[in-house]
Design a protein around this motif. Sequence first.
Motif, PDB file in Angstrom:
ATOM      1  N   TYR A  83       0.801  -1.248  -0.065  1.00 45.36           N
ATOM      2  CA  TYR A  83       0.067   0.033  -0.116  1.00 45.36           C
ATOM      3  C   TYR A  83       0.741   1.267   0.066  1.00 45.36           C
ATOM      4  O   TYR A  83       0.526   2.281   0.276  1.00 45.36           O
ATOM      5  CB  TYR A  83      -1.013  -0.017   1.375  1.00 45.36           C
ATOM      6  N   THR A  86      -0.499   4.422  -1.807  1.00 45.14           N
ATOM      7  CA  THR A  86      -1.924   4.949  -1.064  1.00 45.14           C
ATOM      8  C   THR A  86      -1.928   6.397  -0.422  1.00 45.14           C
ATOM      9  O   THR A  86      -1.138   6.377   0.504  1.00 45.14           O
ATOM     10  CB  THR A  86      -2.590   3.704  -0.338  1.00 45.14           C
ATOM     11  N   VAL A  89      -6.036   6.812   3.803  1.00 45.93           N
ATOM     12  CA  VAL A  89      -7.051   5.598   4.311  1.00 45.93           C
ATOM     13  C   VAL A  89      -8.138   6.191   5.189  1.00 45.93           C
ATOM     14  O   VAL A  89      -7.702   6.903   5.909  1.00 45.93           O
ATOM     15  CB  VAL A  89      -6.274   4.400   4.819  1.00 45.93           C
ATOM     16  N   PHE A 102      -8.997   2.581   0.997  1.00 39.32           N
ATOM     17  CA  PHE A 102      -8.004   3.219   0.517  1.00 39.32           C
ATOM     18  C   PHE A 102      -8.136   3.557  -0.653  1.00 39.32           C
ATOM     19  O   PHE A 102      -8.634   3.396  -1.888  1.00 39.32           O
ATOM     20  CB  PHE A 102      -6.876   1.687  -0.037  1.00 39.32           C
ATOM     21  N   ASN A 104      -7.037   6.334  -3.979  1.00 45.88           N
ATOM     22  CA  ASN A 104      -5.797   6.822  -4.961  1.00 45.88           C
ATOM     23  C   ASN A 104      -5.628   8.364  -4.860  1.00 45.88           C
ATOM     24  O   ASN A 104      -6.397   9.004  -4.244  1.00 45.88           O
ATOM     25  CB  ASN A 104      -6.022   6.284  -6.375  1.00 45.88           C
ATOM     26  N   GLU A 110     -10.037   2.565  -4.244  1.00 47.29           N
ATOM     27  CA  GLU A 110      -9.126   1.852  -4.939  1.00 47.29           C
ATOM     28  C   GLU A 110      -9.166   0.370  -4.640  1.00 47.29           C
ATOM     29  O   GLU A 110      -9.367  -0.472  -5.163  1.00 47.29           O
ATOM     30  CB  GLU A 110      -7.822   2.143  -5.059  1.00 47.29           C
TER      31      GLU A 110
END
Length: 313
Positions: A83, A86, A89, A102, A104, A110
């Motif tokens: 991740y 990323t 979150v 998560f 993008n 995503e």
Amino acid sequence: MRKSVITTIILCLCAILGVQAQIAGGNWYNGWLVYSAELQNNGSILMNAMAEGEEHEFMLVPVAGKKDTYRVTDGPNGYIDEYHMTPHVRHLKQGKLDVLCFYNDKNQLEKMMSNELDWDAQAISKKRWLGHFYGNYTSAKDDLRMSWGAYDITVNNVASDFEVVTFNGLVTGNVTIAPAKDGTNRLEGTWEVEPTLEGIILHRVTYKQEEYWWVRDGIDISLKRTLYDDGRFPFTSQILLNSQPLSKYDKKTLRIMRNEILARHGYRFQSKDLQEYFGKQSWYHPVTSNNQVKPTFLEQLNIDLIKSVENSK
């Protein structure tokens, strides 16, 4: 005054740690692995999973001033961080559904992790994958009637056991159908399951030792799903999706899948192709105003994820 300020700070810290504690201690499934979550002294959360002898880990670091929002950093041990790209979150929870979302760099959903009671990632993966295919199918060309249930596959009224094929813990998209319990089973063997807008295509495959994989042998069977009053993709309102199985669908099918969720609530479409498609469905009953359409928490998450996969095609 000073005592009051200190008390306020302590209460705020307790509140923050309380939120982190909701994540820590859980089992978080991401589509192929189950991560453990451990609260650290600084309030961040260490996420760790094991896959075929390789460890995966990353840190969730709270973003100051943003509730239930985290950024991802590498873990302290240098293990695999899937991740690391990323940007942020979010921890979202409603009822029994508890998820880490998560996003993008375009703020599109995503990937997702769901809080699970089960530690067995493979069992969860099999169950979620199978949820895409339960139902009844027909093939006029091959004179086949197939019913795919949770425990067996029935072909022309003859039931057979089946097993979802996995490789290194991952669901491959293949299913092995056992010999019939009573009678002849024309689908005995291993098949790659390709989802389509109408149903599925079964491609018979054989395992090639020199390639360590399954290869199609040229026998294909197209099956059309018999529709009921729940649409072509009822699972989109029943199970939390993940991007791996969704990647098997083409862009057109994903668009129909996403909008079918809204259609089940009676959404009135502006696009002519969607009007025509859903207008032909006996279960579709448009509402007077789209203000009446309120997808569930699970459905909205699935809509956002399908849209993201759609955009990546």
